[in-house]
Design a protein around this motif. Sequence first.
Motif, PDB file in Angstrom:
ATOM      1  N   ASN A 182      38.056  10.204 100.667  1.00 23.98           N
ATOM      2  CA  ASN A 182      36.787  10.139  99.937  1.00 23.98           C
ATOM      3  C   ASN A 182      36.225   8.723  99.859  1.00 23.98           C
ATOM      4  OD1 ASN A 182      36.701  12.997  99.300  1.00 23.98           O
ATOM      5  ND2 ASN A 182      38.369  12.572  97.880  1.00 23.98           N
ATOM      6  N   GLU A 183      36.367   7.973 100.944  1.00 24.32           N
ATOM      7  CA  GLU A 183      35.708   6.672 101.037  1.00 24.32           C
ATOM      8  C   GLU A 183      34.201   6.859 100.923  1.00 24.32           C
ATOM      9  OE1 GLU A 183      34.969   3.084 104.314  1.00 24.32           O
ATOM     10  OE2 GLU A 183      36.533   4.580 104.670  1.00 24.32           O
ATOM     11  N   SER A 184      33.529   5.895 100.289  1.00 22.82           N
ATOM     12  CA  SER A 184      32.080   5.995 100.154  1.00 22.82           C
ATOM     13  C   SER A 184      31.464   4.617 100.003  1.00 22.82           C
ATOM     14  CB  SER A 184      31.702   6.865  98.949  1.00 22.82           C
ATOM     15  OG  SER A 184      32.070   6.222  97.734  1.00 22.82           O
ATOM     16  N   GLN A 185      30.155   4.539 100.193  1.00 22.11           N
ATOM     17  CA  GLN A 185      29.374   3.324  99.994  1.00 22.11           C
ATOM     18  C   GLN A 185      28.280   3.624  98.977  1.00 22.11           C
ATOM     19  OE1 GLN A 185      29.289  -0.024 101.348  1.00 22.11           O
ATOM     20  NE2 GLN A 185      27.728  -0.214  99.769  1.00 22.11           N
ATOM     21  N   ASP A 186      28.158   2.766  97.968  1.00 20.12           N
ATOM     22  CA  ASP A 186      27.051   2.894  97.026  1.00 20.12           C
ATOM     23  C   ASP A 186      25.759   2.543  97.756  1.00 20.12           C
ATOM     24  OD1 ASP A 186      26.210   3.086  94.035  1.00 20.12           O
ATOM     25  OD2 ASP A 186      25.268   1.241  94.792  1.00 20.12           O
ATOM     26  N   ILE A 187      24.822   3.471  97.798  1.00 22.88           N
ATOM     27  CA  ILE A 187      23.642   3.317  98.645  1.00 22.88           C
ATOM     28  C   ILE A 187      22.703   2.251  98.102  1.00 22.88           C
ATOM     29  CG2 ILE A 187      21.615   4.499  99.577  1.00 22.88           C
ATOM     30  CD1 ILE A 187      23.313   7.105  99.518  1.00 22.88           C
ATOM     31  N   ALA A 188      22.467   2.220  96.795  1.00 24.17           N
ATOM     32  CA  ALA A 188      21.570   1.223  96.213  1.00 24.17           C
ATOM     33  C   ALA A 188      22.104  -0.188  96.449  1.00 24.17           C
ATOM     34  CB  ALA A 188      21.376   1.485  94.721  1.00 24.17           C
ATOM     35  N   THR A 189      23.410  -0.368  96.314  1.00 24.40           N
ATOM     36  CA  THR A 189      24.004  -1.679  96.564  1.00 24.40           C
ATOM     37  C   THR A 189      23.816  -2.078  98.022  1.00 24.40           C
ATOM     38  OG1 THR A 189      25.642  -1.346  94.822  1.00 24.40           O
ATOM     39  CG2 THR A 189      26.153  -2.999  96.480  1.00 24.40           C
ATOM     40  N   TRP A 190      23.954  -1.105  98.920  1.00 28.48           N
ATOM     41  CA  TRP A 190      23.768  -1.373 100.352  1.00 28.48           C
ATOM     42  C   TRP A 190      22.343  -1.825 100.652  1.00 28.48           C
ATOM     43  CZ3 TRP A 190      21.577   2.009 104.406  1.00 28.48           C
ATOM     44  CH2 TRP A 190      21.800   1.513 105.691  1.00 28.48           C
ATOM     45  N   TYR A 191      21.358  -1.170 100.042  1.00 31.45           N
ATOM     46  CA  TYR A 191      19.969  -1.605 100.239  1.00 31.45           C
ATOM     47  C   TYR A 191      19.782  -3.047  99.763  1.00 31.45           C
ATOM     48  CZ  TYR A 191      18.495   3.267 101.134  1.00 31.45           C
ATOM     49  OH  TYR A 191      18.324   4.531 101.650  1.00 31.45           O
ATOM     50  N   GLN A 192      20.374  -3.373  98.641  1.00 33.01           N
ATOM     51  CA  GLN A 192      20.293  -4.753  98.164  1.00 33.01           C
ATOM     52  C   GLN A 192      20.957  -5.716  99.150  1.00 33.01           C
ATOM     53  OE1 GLN A 192      22.001  -3.752  94.165  1.00 33.01           O
ATOM     54  NE2 GLN A 192      20.354  -5.054  93.387  1.00 33.01           N
ATOM     55  N   GLY A 193      22.035  -5.278  99.732  1.00 30.14           N
ATOM     56  CA  GLY A 193      22.725  -6.115 100.706  1.00 30.14           C
ATOM     57  C   GLY A 193      21.868  -6.421 101.912  1.00 30.14           C
ATOM     58  N   ILE A 194      21.125  -5.431 102.395  1.00 35.03           N
ATOM     59  CA  ILE A 194      20.215  -5.674 103.515  1.00 35.03           C
ATOM     60  C   ILE A 194      19.205  -6.762 103.143  1.00 35.03           C
ATOM     61  CG2 ILE A 194      18.414  -4.642 104.963  1.00 35.03           C
ATOM     62  CD1 ILE A 194      19.899  -1.958 104.673  1.00 35.03           C
ATOM     63  N   GLU A 195      18.676  -6.692 101.950  1.00 33.25           N
ATOM     64  CA  GLU A 195      17.699  -7.696 101.506  1.00 33.25           C
ATOM     65  C   GLU A 195      18.331  -9.082 101.421  1.00 33.25           C
ATOM     66  OE1 GLU A 195      15.448  -6.715  98.047  1.00 33.25           O
ATOM     67  OE2 GLU A 195      15.102  -4.628  98.671  1.00 33.25           O
ATOM     68  N   ALA A 196      19.582  -9.155 100.964  1.00 36.71           N
ATOM     69  CA  ALA A 196      20.249 -10.454 100.869  1.00 36.71           C
ATOM     70  C   ALA A 196      20.428 -11.081 102.246  1.00 36.71           C
ATOM     71  CB  ALA A 196      21.598 -10.294 100.169  1.00 36.71           C
ATOM     72  N   VAL A 197      20.821 -10.273 103.230  1.00 33.02           N
ATOM     73  CA  VAL A 197      20.992 -10.803 104.593  1.00 33.02           C
ATOM     74  C   VAL A 197      19.641 -11.242 105.155  1.00 33.02           C
ATOM     75  CG1 VAL A 197      21.812 -10.312 106.921  1.00 33.02           C
ATOM     76  CG2 VAL A 197      23.045  -9.393 104.956  1.00 33.02           C
ATOM     77  N   ILE A 198      18.591 -10.481 104.879  1.00 29.47           N
ATOM     78  CA  ILE A 198      17.250 -10.886 105.308  1.00 29.47           C
ATOM     79  C   ILE A 198      16.914 -12.262 104.757  1.00 29.47           C
ATOM     80  CG2 ILE A 198      14.786 -10.415 104.961  1.00 29.47           C
ATOM     81  CD1 ILE A 198      15.438  -7.427 105.219  1.00 29.47           C
ATOM     82  N   ARG A 199      17.141 -12.459 103.481  1.00 30.91           N
ATOM     83  CA  ARG A 199      16.776 -13.734 102.853  1.00 30.91           C
ATOM     84  C   ARG A 199      17.648 -14.880 103.366  1.00 30.91           C
ATOM     85  NH1 ARG A 199      12.929 -13.325  99.231  1.00 30.91           N
ATOM     86  NH2 ARG A 199      12.448 -11.289  98.290  1.00 30.91           N
ATOM     87  N   PHE A 200      18.887 -14.597 103.720  1.00 33.30           N
ATOM     88  CA  PHE A 200      19.758 -15.640 104.254  1.00 33.30           C
ATOM     89  C   PHE A 200      19.315 -16.085 105.631  1.00 33.30           C
ATOM     90  CE2 PHE A 200      23.758 -16.630 106.644  1.00 33.30           C
ATOM     91  CZ  PHE A 200      24.046 -17.837 106.005  1.00 33.30           C
ATOM     92  N   LEU A 201      18.890 -15.146 106.477  1.00 32.79           N
ATOM     93  CA  LEU A 201      18.560 -15.448 107.867  1.00 32.79           C
ATOM     94  C   LEU A 201      17.109 -15.832 108.083  1.00 32.79           C
ATOM     95  CD1 LEU A 201      20.463 -12.531 109.652  1.00 32.79           C
ATOM     96  CD2 LEU A 201      21.222 -14.891 109.394  1.00 32.79           C
TER      97      LEU A 201
END
Length: 466
Positions: free
Chosen positions: A442-461
């Motif tokens: 039952n591995e899973s990824q929190d979806i809202a956190t993942w969306y935030q992560g995409i934004e963080a990588v965008i801002r870093f690059l």
Amino acid sequence: MIRFPPEVVMNKTDEAVRRARERSGEHLALLKEIVTIPSVSTDPERKADVARAAVWMNDKLVEFGANETKIIATPGHPVVWAEFRASEPDAETILLYGHYDVQPVDPVELWDTDPFTPTERDGRLYARGASDMKAQVMACLLAVRTLVESNALGMTVRFLLEGEEEIGSPNLAGAIEANADLFRAAVCLNLDSGMVGPGIPSIRYALRGLAYFDLTIRGPSRDLHSGGFGGVVHNPAQALAELIAGMHNADGSVALPGFYDRVREIDAEEHARAAAVPVSAEDLLAQSGVPALWGEKAFTPVERIGARPTLEINGIWGGYTGAGAKTVIPAEAHAKISTRLVPDQRHSDVHAQLAAYLTENAPPTVTWELRQLAGGEAFICDPNSSYHKRFAAALTSVWNREPVFSRNGGSVPVAADLEQILGMPSVLSGFALPDDRVHSPNESQDIATWYQGIEAVIRFLAAESA
């Protein structure tokens, strides 16, 4: 979802973030697509699936606008490389690391849904590899695609995506050495470390190393009738249990000779950083489901997880394990044993230490065979570098709080490989949460956190960072 008011004049970075938010549904569909591929690197029967995942990654990199891609063959599973060139010729180069292989799903009967049929439930995406680490890889791919489409990519970005991290990256160092010019960069962003808790962005500045072994204890030449030989033949399963029981001291420390000789002590600054990590004993009890914590009492739980070495029994078996009864003394018994190592320890030394322990403690009634299956060195870096500060600013801009800096108890061999071969530092982070059940059913990824992560990588690059 946060939306920008129409009267706000956005820069290219904000425009890229807006674009990512508008395409969140498409992004989730792509994550679901890649987690359907059962890329279990340790299973020979899944070799074709691992190769299929590598091709999928390569095809997406091409589709997303990479200037160049390459699938690099190794003696095991392939490495995928790509380059997205910044518009400015003097832009610095960053390497984005990820792995597309996943852990086995066993015990499959404990999954609530099929491990390779992605299922949304309560704001999470359930599937093997959803958190570790296909969501993190896709955060990087989707961030770069969004920046390219927004003409906002501020760095030349290279990708290193491997298919053997879950088996210790045995062929990665060779691939890096043979293709050094392809992977060379100012720094590596590695999102295989995760967050210390929900809503708490995290940067890890150290990883533990790994030494993994297969131990076999042999006794009689065949399984014996326990009624005919019980009491005169030392049962290999019992001998194995006795040996394993002696591998730890009463205080929880590891009993292998010389195991702590090279362990780097925790200084006052490290103690202070560990004390600032907002993870309590109660949190660990809740996350693990155990009735009580265990380990070296001289160190806090956070220190034990990140800054102290450990020895764990990952599996143990022998004799009859089917339904019902069968009264035998087994010919063999087996154990899978791993150690997590801290800076200055060497995985090759641990093989010798474990062998010395067995030589000293194994009884003359059995024989033993020890094989090392994987090994990697620990990693530690300066958390005050300019790249750590830049990524910290990106995380802060998304979560509205500064990240926590801490060590990580896991092992990601590429960080030490890049440092040793190319002299390249790494920024370690990620968007997995402690309750994602990585390596478990039952591995899973929190979806809202993942969306935030995409934004963080965008801002870093981005050219206009954070």
